[in-house]
Write a protein that holds these residues in place. Structure first.
Motif, PDB file in Angstrom:
ATOM      1  N   UNK A 116       1.854  78.495  29.946  1.00 29.63           N
ATOM      2  CA  UNK A 116       2.925  79.473  30.110  1.00 29.63           C
ATOM      3  C   UNK A 116       4.265  78.808  29.804  1.00 29.63           C
ATOM      4  N   UNK A 117       5.048  79.467  28.972  1.00 32.27           N
ATOM      5  CA  UNK A 117       6.394  79.005  28.656  1.00 32.27           C
ATOM      6  C   UNK A 117       7.387  79.839  29.458  1.00 32.27           C
ATOM      7  N   UNK A 118       8.193  79.186  30.285  1.00 32.50           N
ATOM      8  CA  UNK A 118       9.183  79.871  31.117  1.00 32.50           C
ATOM      9  C   UNK A 118      10.521  79.840  30.390  1.00 32.50           C
ATOM     10  N   UNK A 119      11.050  81.009  30.045  1.00 32.12           N
ATOM     11  CA  UNK A 119      12.334  81.116  29.359  1.00 32.12           C
ATOM     12  C   UNK A 119      13.335  81.787  30.284  1.00 32.12           C
ATOM     13  N   UNK A 120      14.395  81.061  30.605  1.00 37.41           N
ATOM     14  CA  UNK A 120      15.454  81.561  31.482  1.00 37.41           C
ATOM     15  C   UNK A 120      16.515  82.252  30.634  1.00 37.41           C
ATOM     16  N   UNK A 134      10.917  75.815  29.646  1.00 38.14           N
ATOM     17  CA  UNK A 134      10.104  74.685  30.115  1.00 38.14           C
ATOM     18  C   UNK A 134       8.635  75.048  30.012  1.00 38.14           C
ATOM     19  N   UNK A 135       7.820  74.025  29.819  1.00 42.74           N
ATOM     20  CA  UNK A 135       6.380  74.197  29.652  1.00 42.74           C
ATOM     21  C   UNK A 135       5.688  74.141  31.000  1.00 42.74           C
ATOM     22  N   UNK A 136       4.880  75.173  31.267  1.00 43.60           N
ATOM     23  CA  UNK A 136       4.129  75.252  32.507  1.00 43.60           C
ATOM     24  C   UNK A 136       2.693  75.645  32.192  1.00 43.60           C
ATOM     25  N   UNK A 137       1.872  75.665  33.221  1.00 46.71           N
ATOM     26  CA  UNK A 137       0.535  76.252  33.166  1.00 46.71           C
ATOM     27  C   UNK A 137       0.589  77.615  33.847  1.00 46.71           C
ATOM     28  N   UNK A 160       7.021  83.649  30.724  1.00 47.56           N
ATOM     29  CA  UNK A 160       7.691  84.291  31.858  1.00 47.56           C
ATOM     30  C   UNK A 160       9.169  84.344  31.523  1.00 47.56           C
ATOM     31  N   UNK A 161       9.727  85.562  31.459  1.00 45.48           N
ATOM     32  CA  UNK A 161      11.089  85.788  31.013  1.00 45.48           C
ATOM     33  C   UNK A 161      11.954  86.324  32.136  1.00 45.48           C
ATOM     34  N   UNK A 162      13.161  85.782  32.270  1.00 45.20           N
ATOM     35  CA  UNK A 162      14.185  86.361  33.144  1.00 45.20           C
ATOM     36  C   UNK A 162      15.341  86.798  32.262  1.00 45.20           C
ATOM     37  N   UNK A 163      16.089  87.838  32.653  1.00 43.66           N
ATOM     38  CA  UNK A 163      17.002  88.489  31.700  1.00 43.66           C
ATOM     39  C   UNK A 163      18.330  87.784  31.510  1.00 43.66           C
ATOM     40  N   UNK A 164      18.857  87.926  30.307  1.00 45.69           N
ATOM     41  CA  UNK A 164      20.232  87.517  30.057  1.00 45.69           C
ATOM     42  C   UNK A 164      21.175  88.532  30.689  1.00 45.69           C
TER      43      UNK A 164
END
Length: 368
Positions: A28-32, A39-42, A357-361
């Motif tokens: 899972x790639x977490x994009x803020x 960042x790279x996650x599982x 996993x995305x959080x909004x701008x």
């Protein structure tokens, strides 16, 4: 904006042809969104990104084995891919045959059944079946794997191209963000007291149709059935009142909730209030109400989100409407930079691939 603004280069070997050994074994790639940092996650890290104040919303649609093969009366082979049932015995389908079908033509199907061509509706064919549509495909169809999976469906796909919580039969493509969730993940979510709710959006085969218009404003979305039940709208309202986040599992849930939120607001795009999403707290909207009907919503950059505070999603095709939706949420440049990293880091792409996993701008949120 132009369709080519959403292009990226993808090596074909990164397109996942089969699922991981277990559902939650994906990356899972977490994009803020506020910072553009990733960042790279599982995927097994996912529950740790949530709190007990958050609400997960899933799409509980169940995939119909929607691909079937038949023969024209002339003997020519016909491939039928169900788009959606219109009545018990009629449906709109995608059809592949050497010369297509004329009105009144009959196709012989497995089990001694037939389908008669009624009319053509743009890219779709309106067929009348000699039997009940859903039951026929359930008995004789094969799982409708996407066109970028270069193999025929096998028995494993009957289970793995289906979420473990699927219950409302009607989709012809899986809501693939949900494929990562298994008993282990649900146990971890329960241990953290993270609640969940459901919508139903029956994903159509049109989800794989490319954007053909150079200017994306010229693209017309396919229509899909959706329902946001009262229990879900109540759970969303309670979550917002408590300051929690509404986390959509998949773009189909995003489209469902944004459609329902606009219906509740009379089509308005304002109404947010509360703390800034960048602070990690939900940004509230006016009260969500139940919704049942259809949607053709096209979410693209410039859209202001009323109903969603975070998204779990897979990696999407270049120049696709789903990539445009995610660009609207986190920013096009940030998303494409994260995709470039994903290619370099050898993430697995598309339906059987890895997750984000995305959080909004800040620009994605409707103003207070």
């Amino acid at each position: 904006m132009q369709r080519t603004d959403f292009h990226f280069n993808l090596p074909p070997e990164l397109i996942a042809q089969r699922p991981t050994a277990t559902r939650s074994a994906s990356r899972m790639l977490h994009l803020d969104g506020p910072s553009g940092a990733y960042r790279d996650l599982e995927f097994r890290d996912f529950p740790s990104l949530l709190t007990a104040a958050d609400l997960l919303v899933f799409n509980d649609t169940r995939v119909i084995p929607a691909r079937i093969f038949g023969l024209k009366q002339s003997g020519g082979r016909v491939e039928i891919l169900l788009e959606r049932a219109l009545t018990a015995t009629t449906a709109l389908v995608h059809l592949r045959a050497s010369k297509g079908l004329k009105a009144g033509a009959v196709v012989n199907l497995p089990g001694g059944h037939t389908a008669r061509m009624l009319e053509r509706q743009r890219d779709l064919f309106h067929l009348e079946f000699s039997c009940e549509v859903a039951a026929f495909f359930e008995a004789h169809g094969e799982m409708p794997l996407p066109p970028y999976i270069a193999r025929t469906a096998d028995p494993e796909d009957r289970e793995r191209y289906q979420t473990i919580y699927a219950r409302e039969l009607g989709a012809v493509a899986a809501p693939t963000a949900g494929l990562h969730f298994d008993a282990e993940i649900f146990a971890a979510l329960e241990a953290r007291r993270i609640r969940h709710a459901f919508v139903t959006l029956h994903v159509g085969a049109g989800t794989f149709q490319p954007v053909r218009a150079d200017d994306i404003e010229g693209h017309e979305m396919h229509e899909e059935y959706l329902a946001v039940p009262e229990a879900t709208s109540d759970a969303i309202n309670a979550t917002r009142a408590a300051g929690g986040r509404v986390v959509a599992v998949g773009t189909t849930v995003v489209r469902s909730l944004e459609t329902a939120a606009r219906a509740a607001a009379g089509g308005a795009t304002s109404g947010r209030a509360g703390a800034a999403a960048g602070a990690g707290v939900a940004v509230g909207v006016g009260a969500m109400t139940p919704y049942r009907g259809s949607t053709r919503i096209f979410i693209k950059p410039g859209h202001r989100f009323l109903a969603v505070d975070a998204i779990v999603t897979n990696f999407h095709l270049p120049e696709s409407t789903l990539l445009m939706l995610c660009s609207a949420f986190v920013g096009r440049e940030s998303l494409l930079a994260a995709y470039a990293h994903a290619v370099q880091a050898r993430y697995r792409f598309f339906s059987y691939g890895d997750a984000m996993f995305l959080t909004p701008s800040a620009a994605a949120l409707a103003p207070a």
